[in-house]
Design a protein around this motif. Structure first.
Motif, PDB file in Angstrom:
ATOM      1  N   HIS A 226      42.093   1.808  45.013  1.00  0.00           N
ATOM      2  CA  HIS A 226      42.358   2.269  43.653  1.00  0.00           C
ATOM      3  C   HIS A 226      43.295   3.471  43.699  1.00  0.00           C
ATOM      4  O   HIS A 226      42.937   4.521  44.244  1.00  0.00           O
ATOM      5  CB  HIS A 226      41.060   2.681  42.944  1.00  0.00           C
ATOM      6  N   VAL A 227      44.479   3.318  43.144  1.00  0.00           N
ATOM      7  CA  VAL A 227      45.442   4.415  43.076  1.00  0.00           C
ATOM      8  C   VAL A 227      45.390   5.006  41.675  1.00  0.00           C
ATOM      9  O   VAL A 227      45.751   4.351  40.698  1.00  0.00           O
ATOM     10  CB  VAL A 227      46.875   3.929  43.402  1.00  0.00           C
ATOM     11  N   VAL A 228      44.912   6.243  41.592  1.00  0.00           N
ATOM     12  CA  VAL A 228      44.785   6.945  40.312  1.00  0.00           C
ATOM     13  C   VAL A 228      45.720   8.138  40.358  1.00  0.00           C
ATOM     14  O   VAL A 228      45.547   9.045  41.173  1.00  0.00           O
ATOM     15  CB  VAL A 228      43.328   7.403  40.074  1.00  0.00           C
ATOM     16  N   ARG A 229      46.734   8.173  39.506  1.00  0.00           N
ATOM     17  CA  ARG A 229      47.753   9.221  39.554  1.00  0.00           C
ATOM     18  C   ARG A 229      48.389   9.396  38.193  1.00  0.00           C
ATOM     19  O   ARG A 229      48.121   8.641  37.256  1.00  0.00           O
ATOM     20  CB  ARG A 229      48.802   8.865  40.602  1.00  0.00           C
ATOM     21  N   GLY A 230      49.258  10.389  38.086  1.00  0.00           N
ATOM     22  CA  GLY A 230      49.867  10.731  36.810  1.00  0.00           C
ATOM     23  C   GLY A 230      50.817   9.672  36.284  1.00  0.00           C
ATOM     24  O   GLY A 230      51.408   8.899  37.034  1.00  0.00           O
ATOM     25  N   ARG A 231      50.975   9.676  34.967  1.00  0.00           N
ATOM     26  CA  ARG A 231      51.830   8.695  34.311  1.00  0.00           C
ATOM     27  C   ARG A 231      53.305   8.860  34.671  1.00  0.00           C
ATOM     28  O   ARG A 231      54.112   7.943  34.470  1.00  0.00           O
ATOM     29  CB  ARG A 231      51.645   8.795  32.789  1.00  0.00           C
ATOM     30  N   ASP A 232      53.674  10.000  35.244  1.00  0.00           N
ATOM     31  CA  ASP A 232      55.059  10.186  35.656  1.00  0.00           C
ATOM     32  C   ASP A 232      55.432   9.251  36.807  1.00  0.00           C
ATOM     33  O   ASP A 232      56.618   9.053  37.079  1.00  0.00           O
ATOM     34  CB  ASP A 232      55.313  11.646  36.054  1.00  0.00           C
ATOM     35  N   LEU A 233      54.439   8.671  37.481  1.00  0.00           N
ATOM     36  CA  LEU A 233      54.700   7.735  38.578  1.00  0.00           C
ATOM     37  C   LEU A 233      54.498   6.284  38.159  1.00  0.00           C
ATOM     38  O   LEU A 233      54.547   5.384  39.006  1.00  0.00           O
ATOM     39  CB  LEU A 233      53.792   8.065  39.772  1.00  0.00           C
ATOM     40  N   TYR A 234      54.302   6.059  36.881  1.00  0.00           N
ATOM     41  CA  TYR A 234      54.038   4.705  36.381  1.00  0.00           C
ATOM     42  C   TYR A 234      55.161   3.733  36.777  1.00  0.00           C
ATOM     43  O   TYR A 234      54.914   2.685  37.377  1.00  0.00           O
ATOM     44  CB  TYR A 234      53.874   4.746  34.864  1.00  0.00           C
ATOM     45  N   HIS A 235      56.391   4.063  36.469  1.00  0.00           N
ATOM     46  CA  HIS A 235      57.500   3.144  36.720  1.00  0.00           C
ATOM     47  C   HIS A 235      57.775   2.982  38.215  1.00  0.00           C
ATOM     48  O   HIS A 235      58.227   1.920  38.661  1.00  0.00           O
ATOM     49  CB  HIS A 235      58.759   3.614  35.997  1.00  0.00           C
ATOM     50  N   ALA A 236      57.476   4.019  39.007  1.00  0.00           N
ATOM     51  CA  ALA A 236      57.685   3.926  40.460  1.00  0.00           C
ATOM     52  C   ALA A 236      56.775   2.886  41.091  1.00  0.00           C
ATOM     53  O   ALA A 236      57.047   2.408  42.205  1.00  0.00           O
ATOM     54  CB  ALA A 236      57.449   5.282  41.104  1.00  0.00           C
ATOM     55  N   THR A 237      55.714   2.503  40.402  1.00  0.00           N
ATOM     56  CA  THR A 237      54.807   1.487  40.921  1.00  0.00           C
ATOM     57  C   THR A 237      55.538   0.185  41.213  1.00  0.00           C
ATOM     58  O   THR A 237      55.172  -0.555  42.130  1.00  0.00           O
ATOM     59  CB  THR A 237      53.654   1.236  39.929  1.00  0.00           C
ATOM     60  N   ALA A 238      56.592  -0.096  40.465  1.00  0.00           N
ATOM     61  CA  ALA A 238      57.366  -1.314  40.705  1.00  0.00           C
ATOM     62  C   ALA A 238      57.968  -1.318  42.112  1.00  0.00           C
ATOM     63  O   ALA A 238      57.975  -2.352  42.796  1.00  0.00           O
ATOM     64  CB  ALA A 238      58.468  -1.445  39.660  1.00  0.00           C
ATOM     65  N   VAL A 239      58.471  -0.171  42.543  1.00  0.00           N
ATOM     66  CA  VAL A 239      59.035  -0.071  43.896  1.00  0.00           C
ATOM     67  C   VAL A 239      57.930  -0.223  44.937  1.00  0.00           C
ATOM     68  O   VAL A 239      58.102  -0.900  45.957  1.00  0.00           O
ATOM     69  CB  VAL A 239      59.762   1.272  44.083  1.00  0.00           C
ATOM     70  N   HIS A 240      56.780   0.383  44.684  1.00  0.00           N
ATOM     71  CA  HIS A 240      55.677   0.314  45.637  1.00  0.00           C
ATOM     72  C   HIS A 240      55.140  -1.109  45.754  1.00  0.00           C
ATOM     73  O   HIS A 240      54.816  -1.574  46.849  1.00  0.00           O
ATOM     74  CB  HIS A 240      54.568   1.280  45.209  1.00  0.00           C
ATOM     75  N   ARG A 241      55.092  -1.818  44.642  1.00  0.00           N
ATOM     76  CA  ARG A 241      54.652  -3.211  44.703  1.00  0.00           C
ATOM     77  C   ARG A 241      55.643  -4.065  45.480  1.00  0.00           C
ATOM     78  O   ARG A 241      55.244  -4.978  46.230  1.00  0.00           O
ATOM     79  CB  ARG A 241      54.479  -3.759  43.272  1.00  0.00           C
ATOM     80  N   LEU A 242      56.922  -3.784  45.325  1.00  0.00           N
ATOM     81  CA  LEU A 242      57.935  -4.533  46.075  1.00  0.00           C
ATOM     82  C   LEU A 242      57.782  -4.287  47.569  1.00  0.00           C
ATOM     83  O   LEU A 242      57.802  -5.228  48.379  1.00  0.00           O
ATOM     84  CB  LEU A 242      59.331  -4.140  45.603  1.00  0.00           C
ATOM     85  N   LEU A 243      57.613  -3.029  47.961  1.00  0.00           N
ATOM     86  CA  LEU A 243      57.447  -2.722  49.381  1.00  0.00           C
ATOM     87  C   LEU A 243      56.169  -3.342  49.937  1.00  0.00           C
ATOM     88  O   LEU A 243      56.137  -3.811  51.080  1.00  0.00           O
ATOM     89  CB  LEU A 243      57.448  -1.208  49.593  1.00  0.00           C
ATOM     90  N   GLN A 244      55.111  -3.345  49.131  1.00  0.00           N
ATOM     91  CA  GLN A 244      53.872  -3.995  49.584  1.00  0.00           C
ATOM     92  C   GLN A 244      54.111  -5.471  49.873  1.00  0.00           C
ATOM     93  O   GLN A 244      53.626  -6.006  50.879  1.00  0.00           O
ATOM     94  CB  GLN A 244      52.778  -3.819  48.519  1.00  0.00           C
ATOM     95  N   ARG A 245      54.853  -6.122  49.001  1.00  0.00           N
ATOM     96  CA  ARG A 245      55.114  -7.547  49.198  1.00  0.00           C
ATOM     97  C   ARG A 245      56.003  -7.767  50.427  1.00  0.00           C
ATOM     98  O   ARG A 245      55.744  -8.670  51.228  1.00  0.00           O
ATOM     99  CB  ARG A 245      55.777  -8.115  47.943  1.00  0.00           C
ATOM    100  N   LEU A 246      57.034  -6.943  50.592  1.00  0.00           N
ATOM    101  CA  LEU A 246      57.951  -7.113  51.711  1.00  0.00           C
ATOM    102  C   LEU A 246      57.278  -6.859  53.049  1.00  0.00           C
ATOM    103  O   LEU A 246      57.605  -7.505  54.057  1.00  0.00           O
ATOM    104  CB  LEU A 246      59.149  -6.170  51.559  1.00  0.00           C
ATOM    105  N   LEU A 247      56.338  -5.908  53.082  1.00  0.00           N
ATOM    106  CA  LEU A 247      55.688  -5.519  54.332  1.00  0.00           C
ATOM    107  C   LEU A 247      54.310  -6.154  54.495  1.00  0.00           C
ATOM    108  O   LEU A 247      53.571  -5.807  55.420  1.00  0.00           O
ATOM    109  CB  LEU A 247      55.573  -3.990  54.397  1.00  0.00           C
ATOM    110  N   ASP A 248      53.978  -7.091  53.605  1.00  0.00           N
ATOM    111  CA  ASP A 248      52.711  -7.822  53.674  1.00  0.00           C
ATOM    112  C   ASP A 248      51.520  -6.867  53.666  1.00  0.00           C
ATOM    113  O   ASP A 248      50.622  -6.945  54.516  1.00  0.00           O
ATOM    114  CB  ASP A 248      52.675  -8.709  54.929  1.00  0.00           C
TER     115      ASP A 248
END
Length: 295
Positions: A226-248
């Protein structure tokens, strides 16, 4: 925010030891701690000290003091990013080997000049969700031989994700589960749009990993559910999801909480000492007073 029944929920608070904690940090830390307690989960502390020029032992010690005063406790040992640089380099190497990252040689000054010249002609340069100009990405067209010549010549560079190639590797839509509330009230299944960020930095000559790469790997390696953090990082989640998919890597559940704003309407900064946890403690406030201010 339900984790799989077979998996104990794992939460984390991950400050950078480059200044004093403020009320915004207290909100994030307390939410993570309380949720971990309520769900019978684990609460981890991580110091994101990948920037040696700004991170200091004094600020790190201050983090521990402030969190303990707030009544929080965490598992030991604390994970420090500076002790795991090889892991970030290995992940970067995998992306490079797959042709998904390229050396970028433009300096900040060169990027600014290109944007200024472009917009002086009445055009609008594309920007990321934080308002920063997207990287031109001209080096994507360099041949491997040309890239190697420039690298061998010692030309300063960063490694950037080739966003177009990375997205082309996806075999399913990219989404995340949001249990908080996005800037426009988004909750539930959110469609990720990493393309909005352009060719993000993965590492620089003065930092072996970017925030995006390090935080994604750290969360996976620590088993964060569970990642709980400020709304200023909301849009950055898209990049993190992409890296998660690329790195399995596994996908956590996300919750983005409201921000604590200063009198000027901006989110709090570590440079604004009057909102610091230490300042409230020294002024005679109690942990309950702090909770009342932010929750």
């Amino acid at each position: 925010m339900n984790a799989p029944l077979s998996q104990q929920p794992v939460f984390r608070f991950a400050p950078s030891p480059n200044g004093q904690l403020h009320l915004g940090h207290a909100l994030s830390a307390i939410l993570n701690y309380d949720m971990a307690r309520d769900l019978g989960g684990r609460f981890l502390l991580r110091t994101e000290d990948i920037d040696p020029a700004r991170s200091t032992p004094e600020f790190e010690a201050g983090i521990y003091t402030d969190l303990a005063w707030l009544g929080l406790s965490w598992e030991m040992p604390v994970r420090r990013q500076s002790e795991h640089l090889d892991l970030y380099r290995q992940a970067l190497g995998k992306l490079i080997d797959r042709g998904l990252a390229y050396p970028a040689f433009l300096t900040r000054g060169a990027i600014k000049a290109a944007v200024t010249d472009f917009e002086a002609r009445g055009k609008t340069w594309p920007r990321d969700p934080d308002g920063a100009p997207l990287y031109p990405g001209d080096e994507r067209r360099l041949s491997p031989a040309a890239q190697q010549r420039m690298l061998a010549g010692g030309k300063p560079h960063a490694w950037r994700l080739d966003m177009e190639k990375a997205i082309a590797e996806l075999d399913a839509p990219l989404t995340w589960q949001e249990t908080g509330e996005g800037p426009n009230g988004e909750t539930g299944t959110v469609t990720a749009d990493p393309a909005a960020w352009g060719d993000v930095v993965l590492s620089r000559s003065d930092a072996p990993s970017s925030y995006h790469l390090a935080v994604t790997l750290d969360d996976a390696l620590q088993g964060v559910t569970h990642v709980v953090r400020g709304r200023d990082l909301y849009h950055a989640t898209a990049v993190h999801r992409l890296l998660q998919r690329l790195l399995d890597l596994p996908e956590p559940v996300y919750r983005h909480h409201h921000l604590i704003l200063g009198p000027d309407g901006r989110k709090l900064s570590k440079s604004n000492r009057d909102t610091g946890i230490a300042a409230f403690r020294e002024a005679g406030k109690t942990p309950d007073d702090v909770r009342a201010m932010i929750l």
